[in-house]
Design an enzyme around this catalytic site. Structure first.
Site, short mmCIF file in Angstrom:
data_model
loop_
_atom_site.label_atom_id
_atom_site.label_comp_id
_atom_site.label_asym_id
_atom_site.label_seq_id
_atom_site.Cartn_x
_atom_site.Cartn_y
_atom_site.Cartn_z
N HIS A 18 2.09 4.99 -4.81
CA HIS A 18 2.51 6.23 -5.46
C HIS A 18 2.78 5.92 -6.92
CE1 HIS A 18 6.42 4.33 -5.12
NE2 HIS A 18 6.27 4.25 -3.81
N GLY A 55 0.82 -1.21 0.00
CA GLY A 55 0.00 0.00 0.00
C GLY A 55 0.85 1.25 0.00
N HIS A 72 4.56 2.70 -7.90
CA HIS A 72 3.70 1.51 -8.02
C HIS A 72 2.91 1.59 -9.32
CE1 HIS A 72 4.07 1.71 -3.51
NE2 HIS A 72 4.29 0.43 -3.70
#
Ligand code: PAF
Length: 288
Positions: free
Chosen positions: A35, A32, A38
């Site tokens: 940003h 998680g 990713h």
């Protein structure tokens, strides 16, 4: 762009993949705090596969420092927006009980010599915990038929090597696809931990890339590397503490011998660096 479907259990994940019955599945495990770094993984997975599945799970087992785990950024709503923008189909966001349903793993993968170096030395247990979850997640997202690809960022170079090695050693039916490091305009490697830095610390964090660039430029000119100059840059930068700055063999991660000599650089290597900035651990790397 359609909203990704969020699922939280292993059974739902299996059912959703079974129902989609994709000719190819691209899987991106994450913790998680998504940003645009990713985003590049998701985009590549989107381009190459019919179904794109990501996982969001902050894996306590890979944090050797409880405080680091506690303050790791978490924001599912913002994560969904990043995933949606990249065209992700399914988000698997389980809780710890769902992943470690049989309790903390008793049977462990041994990350061997490569796992004991650098990040492994500075963060004891980190790679064991990382492989514990990655091995599970790769099973859980396995479509069982068709092409299966999993995407990992090159920023975590040692992690990527260990995952590739696990997949080869244990014959996992998945292709590991490395994705190049995404950087800010000024060169800072994108990381979820950057969100923990204030303005001054963000400025200081640029030293990782400046040091890499200095050595990479010398390597490109086949000059002696003189790593001490790069190390000096860290000493001059406020709030920064260098952990390691090394040039290693990209296949074995063993430190290269010429590293400490005054001899011109030839062949290939991988610069690896880790430093804390205002207490936040950052890593970066670059092949030379
Ligand atoms: O790189 C990460 O974000 C994590 O180490 C991973 C691969 C998702 C495993 O928790």
């Amino acid at each position: 762009m359609k909203t990704p479907k969020i699922i939280t259990t292993r059974a739902e994940l299996r059912a959703a993949i079974h129902e989609a019955n994709p000719a190819s599945l691209g899987f991106v495990p994450t913790m998680g705090a998504l940003h645009s770094g990713h985003g590049t993984l998701f985009t590549q997975a989107r381009e190459e596969n019919e179904l794109v599945v990501i996982s969001i799970f902050v894996n306590e087992l890979q944090f050797n420092d409880p405080e680091d785990y506690r303050r790791y950024p978490r924001n599912l709503e913002a994560d969904v927006a990043v995933a949606q923008a990249a065209g992700v189909d399914l988000i698997f966001a389980p809780d710890a009980e769902e992943i470690y349903h049989a309790g903390k793993p008793m049977i462990r993968l041994d990350t061997g010599v490569m796992g004991a170096l650098y990040e492994g030395e500075s963060r004891p247990g980190h790679f064991d915990g990382m492989l514990a979850v990655v091995s599970k997640l790769l099973h859980l997202a396995d479509p069982g038929r068709g092409k299966y690809r999993a995407y990992f960022g090159q920023k975590d170079a040692q992690q990527l090597m260990l995952i590739k090695r696990m997949v080869a050693d244990l014959d996992y039916p998945v292709e590991i696809r490395p994705v190049p490091i995404a950087r800010t305009e000024r060169g800072l490697a994108l990381s979820s931990r950057n969100a923990l830095l204030n303005q001054q610390q963000l400025e200081s964090a640029l030293v990782l890339y400046r040091a890499i660039e200095l050595i990479a430029a010398r390597a490109a000119r086949h000059e002696p590397l003189h790593l001490e100059d790069a190390i000096g840059l860290f000493q001059m930068t406020p709030e920064v503490e260098l952990d390691y700055f090394v040039v290693v063999d990209p296949n074995t991660l063993q430190e290269l011998a010429f590293n400490c000599q005054d001899t011109p650089f030839v062949g290939e290597g991988l610069i690896l660096v880790a430093a804390t900035v205002g207490g936040v651990r950052l890593i970066d790397n670059q092949p030379i």
